[in-house]
Design a protein around this motif. Structure first.
Motif, PDB file in Angstrom:
ATOM      1  N   VAL A 107     -10.995  13.070  -9.325  1.00 44.79           N
ATOM      2  CA  VAL A 107     -10.162  12.582  -8.245  1.00 44.79           C
ATOM      3  C   VAL A 107     -10.947  11.556  -7.428  1.00 44.79           C
ATOM      4  CG1 VAL A 107      -8.935  13.216  -6.143  1.00 44.79           C
ATOM      5  CG2 VAL A 107      -8.891  14.741  -8.132  1.00 44.79           C
ATOM      6  N   LYS A 560      -2.344  14.544  -0.484  1.00 48.13           N
ATOM      7  CA  LYS A 560      -2.498  13.258  -1.176  1.00 48.13           C
ATOM      8  C   LYS A 560      -2.025  12.097  -0.309  1.00 48.13           C
ATOM      9  CE  LYS A 560      -2.043  15.112  -5.878  1.00 48.13           C
ATOM     10  NZ  LYS A 560      -1.255  15.075  -7.127  1.00 48.13           N
ATOM     11  N   TYR A 561      -1.080  12.377   0.577  1.00 49.38           N
ATOM     12  CA  TYR A 561      -0.525  11.351   1.450  1.00 49.38           C
ATOM     13  C   TYR A 561      -0.647  11.814   2.905  1.00 49.38           C
ATOM     14  CZ  TYR A 561       1.679   9.833  -2.905  1.00 49.38           C
ATOM     15  OH  TYR A 561       1.912   9.436  -4.198  1.00 49.38           O
ATOM     16  N   LYS A 611      -2.093   6.618   1.322  1.00 51.91           N
ATOM     17  CA  LYS A 611      -2.291   7.343   0.068  1.00 51.91           C
ATOM     18  C   LYS A 611      -3.790   7.509  -0.117  1.00 51.91           C
ATOM     19  CE  LYS A 611      -1.032   7.475  -4.845  1.00 51.91           C
ATOM     20  NZ  LYS A 611      -2.373   7.764  -5.365  1.00 51.91           N
ATOM     21  N   THR A 613      -5.618   9.690  -2.424  1.00 52.98           N
ATOM     22  CA  THR A 613      -6.250  10.081  -3.681  1.00 52.98           C
ATOM     23  C   THR A 613      -5.583   9.389  -4.864  1.00 52.98           C
ATOM     24  OG1 THR A 613      -4.803  11.988  -4.009  1.00 52.98           O
ATOM     25  CG2 THR A 613      -6.811  12.358  -2.723  1.00 52.98           C
ATOM     26  N   GLY A 614      -6.275   9.434  -6.013  1.00 57.25           N
ATOM     27  CA  GLY A 614      -5.738   8.847  -7.229  1.00 57.25           C
ATOM     28  C   GLY A 614      -6.349   7.502  -7.540  1.00 57.25           C
ATOM     29  N   THR A 617      -5.040   3.736  -4.191  1.00 59.54           N
ATOM     30  CA  THR A 617      -5.133   4.225  -2.814  1.00 59.54           C
ATOM     31  C   THR A 617      -4.892   3.067  -1.868  1.00 59.54           C
ATOM     32  OG1 THR A 617      -7.526   3.831  -2.779  1.00 59.54           O
ATOM     33  CG2 THR A 617      -6.798   6.043  -3.411  1.00 59.54           C
TER      34      THR A 617
END
Length: 773
Positions: A107, A560-561, A611, A613-614, A617
């Motif tokens: 992540v 995540k957000y 945002k 993660t991922g 971003t």
């Protein structure tokens, strides 16, 4: 009465049993790889709604009933750690977190904060690290923490070629900027195109734009608190970069492994090297560069004591041939002593020095002269942090600053016809005492309350003036060295609270009063190095601001957000503006004669969607705001737009990790043009054209917008080494944003007036090579 004594004894016995069964676990949280202490690392007790965070020196303390617990320790960019603890006595537990796995299937966290605390009562706060801003495309590829924070809601850029930033309607001088606790009075290089801070040397940046804690004071609008890296106490390492116009190098390592370390970081631009290629002798002999140096060392005297010594020195040089030269710069030094009295009481003692000065040299035939101006501080601060219990953390301390301001000295070298002049030096003491408590009332309610008491004493020697309603001097009083001219005493209450709606949502509110006794006097609509700082006098009263804020915070999809909405309303007293036709720099001994004083107000709403993660971003921020002043003698005594008033401010920031090698990034900004005063007519006086002005700041510069693109190619990366190429394109679609608009007679028709716009940049591509080993 016969029941009171037994009941009292019973309560005392219960309290004693409770006290005996409650213990404290404390220690320091560090990076396993570098030994750097971690600021704001989270320590949570699993399966219980309790925990704490490490302070600015990595120290934490947590009191719990006797028992067995599992602690989860987390920090951004590092691997979480779970530690089991059997708490049957007070324990010291020092913790080290390993670096996060850099593989693509892990992540990726590149948020603009460490994860906003839903339950904490603190609001209006953002935290940044160099890891988080490394992919933001910037001018000439130079990573810049100050430029990065201007992409956050409520924080507005002062524009291209301008130093400083605006926070919630405040002016550029209403931001307190600290580097290892030392105030920095001009945080810009090359007239605002770069900031003073080398990102290689910065560990942490925290911005308070509302509800700032009681340990901070002296400015109305915000605090930017920067902490330098301590230095790697495990291994020697070097990092840096080579760009189109600048080079930087950072070296750090242990003096004694696990016990002491050092850091030295330097930076220099070499734009002046290209001037040497010119065939024009004046251009060939011109100067255009800056350099800066950061240095720090620390030494552990034992388990309970640690010393830190840090310093900064930077300077800009700007000159044209032999006719004009200007230089300006900051220097700071901080000596700190951390002492741990016990597992609950932490002490920090700081001795701080700060200096800002500028020099101007003009050679014009017989009229040769030099100008010098300076502000210098000597500062001592003593602070305690008392972790009273698991629900109360108390912070209290005292601070004393001695200000010496030399507003201007004019000297004439050689046989110049210019007469020398020295404007009066000003001296003052700024003292403060403060106390604040963070209280966890329940699992849903948290409150932080406190007060800061400031005393600003204006000291002799010098002349001080009595003015009439028109600003004319009616009397002059002389004070000797050491005399107290006047003391302003101001209480500054602080209150912040939060209510947790759900584990992922909360609402918060705050009230804060701030007082400012140092004021920046500018001769133009843009911030320049030659702007002068003046202290409060018997006529210039302290500026006072009262701000109330309300916010809603929500984490989505398993954190995540993040969605944040904050609204604020701020009233300001004793705001300063200039009389129409003021001659600021010809009246510095009686500067008050050119100033008017009144009130101000600022209000707005800030939205942030992020945002965190991922592979992709980023965030979207939007600010809707209004900032006004009302000062008798200006604009027919009616409300008018402040210079920094902007209705709309939008930032879009995104970063996409395409694969293990490439990371793409972009940001787009838009904001309403600054409020300005333009002429509405013209007339002739002795064959000279004079423009006629009416309302103050009733016009607008054109709206500003810009797209920046970036790409980073990782050539090689291991746990200890890194090499990469960073590409960026500043102002990708070539928007000619207005820097100035001037009015002049039309060359083809003198009866007409034309507006001439000057823009600084169109397309600015850059490439830099960054390394670490």
């Amino acid at each position: 009465m016969k029941f009171i004594l037994p009941l009292t004894l019973m309560l005392l016995m219960v309290a004693a049993v409770h006290a005996q069964s409650t213990y404290t676990i404390s220690g320091t949280i560090k990076s396993q790889q570098t030994g750097e202490t971690l600021i704001g690392a989270s320590v949570k007790v699993l399966n219980k709604q309790t925990g704490t965070t490490s302070n600015e020196y990595g120290f934490y303390s947590l009191s719990l009933p006797a028992g067995t617990y599992r602690l989860e320790i987390t920090a951004i960019g590092l691997q979480p750690k779970v530690q089991e603890v059997i708490l049957d006595k007070n324990k010291v537990l020092n913790l080290a977190l390993a670096d996060a796995d850099s593989k693509m299937d892990s992540v990726t966290v590149t948020a603009t904060s460490r994860g906003r605390s839903i339950s904490s009562s603190q609001m209006g706060i953002e935290r940044l690290s160099t890891k988080e801003i490394r992919n933001i495309p910037v001018l000439f590829g130079e990573r810049d923490v100050v430029k990065a924070i201007q992409l956050l809601p409520g924080i507005k850029s002062a524009g291209d070629g301008n130093a400083g930033f605006y926070v919630r309607g405040g002016a550029a001088d209403q931001n307190l900027i600290l580097l290892d606790e030392a105030p920095v009075y001009n945080a810009s290089h090359l007239l605002g195109f770069f900031s003073t801070f080398n990102s290689d040397a910065i560990k942490d940046a925290t911005v308070y734009k509302g509800g700032m804690p009681a340990q901070y004071g002296g400015r109305l609008s915000s605090v930017l608190d920067l902490k330098m890296n301590d230095g790697n106490n495990q291994n020697y390492s070097a990092s840096g970069g080579i760009g189109l116009i600048s080079t930087r190098l950072n070296v750090e390592g242990p003096i004694q492994k696990d016990k002491s370390s050092f850091l030295i970081a330097g930076r220099r631009t070499y734009a002046d090297m290209f001037l040497k290629l010119s065939h024009n002798e004046d251009i060939k002999n011109s100067q255009l560069y800056f350099y800066d140096l950061n240095a720090k060392m620390n030494y552990a005297l034992g388990d309970k004591d640690k010393l830190y010594l840090s310093g900064y020195f930077g300077r800009d040089k700007l000159g044209f041939g032999e006719t004009f030269g200007m230089s300006w710069g900051n220097s700071t030094a901080t000596l700190r002593w951390n002492h741990l009295f016990n597992s609950k009481l932490f002490s920090n003692t700081s001795l701080i020095f700060s200096n800002y000065d500028y020099k101007v040299s003009i050679r014009n035939g017989a009229n040769n002269y030099n100008i010098f101006s300076q502000i210098r501080d000597y500062n001592v601060k003593q602070e305690f942090q008392w972790y009273a219990n698991s629900n109360n953390t108390i912070r209290f301390g005292v601070n004393a600053i001695y200000h010496r301001i030399r507003p201007g000295e004019v000297t004439s070298p050689g046989n110049s016809a210019v007469n020398g002049q020295t404007l009066q030096e000003r001296y003052s003491f700024e003292n403060a005492a403060y106390a604040t408590n963070s209280w966890k009332i329940s699992n849903k309610w948290n409150v932080t309350y406190g007060i800061r008491l400031t005393a600003f004493s204006i000291m002799g020697k010098g002349d001080f003036y009595t003015l009439d309603n028109t600003g004319a001097v009616t009397d002059t009083l002389h004070y000797n060295s050491g005399d107290v001219v006047k003391t302003y005493l101001n209480p500054e209450p602080r209150l912040a609270l939060s209510y947790t709606l759900t584990p992922s949502a909360s609402i918060k509110g705050s009230y804060v009063r701030n007082v400012q006794n140092l004021h920046l006097i500018s001769s133009s609509t843009t911030s320049r190095p030659t702007d002068k700082w003046v202290a409060s006098t018997n006529n210039i009263k302290p500026e006072i601001a009262d701000q109330v804020s309300l916010g809603y915070y929500k984490n989505l999809a398993g954190d995540k957000y993040e969605v944040t909405v904050e609204t604020y309303y701020k009233t300001m007293q004793n705001q300063i503006d200039y009389r129409d036709g003021a001659e600021i720099f010809n009246n510095m001994d009686a500067i008050e004669t050119q100033l008017l004083f009144g009130k101000g107000r600022a209000y707005g709403v800030e939205w942030l969607f992020k945002k965190k993660t991922g592979h992709f971003t980023g965030w979207v921020s939007y600010t809707l705001s209004k900032t006004e002043r009302k000062i008798d003698g200006i604009n027919n005594n009616e409300w008018y737009n402040a210079r920094q008033d902007r209705t709309h401010d939008i930032s879009l920031v995104g970063s996409y990790q395409l694969n293990k090698k490439w990371t793409l990034s972009a940001n787009w900004v838009y904001y309403t043009g600054d409020a300005v005063t333009f002429p509405v007519g013209k007339y002739q006086v002795d064959d000279q054209q004079v423009f006629y002005y009416t309302k103050r700041n009733s016009y607008r510069m054109p709206a500003y917008h810009r797209l920046d693109l970036g790409a980073t190619c990782t050539l090689k990366q291991t746990k200890r080494t890194l090499s990469e190429l960073a590409f960026s394109l500043y102002n990708a679609y070539g928007r000619e944003n207005a820097y100035t608009i001037e009015f002049r007679e039309s060359e083809s028709d003198p009866t007409k007036t034309e507006a001439v716009q000057t823009a600084l940049f169109k397309f600015i591509p850059s490439i830099s090579y960054n390394f670490k080993f």
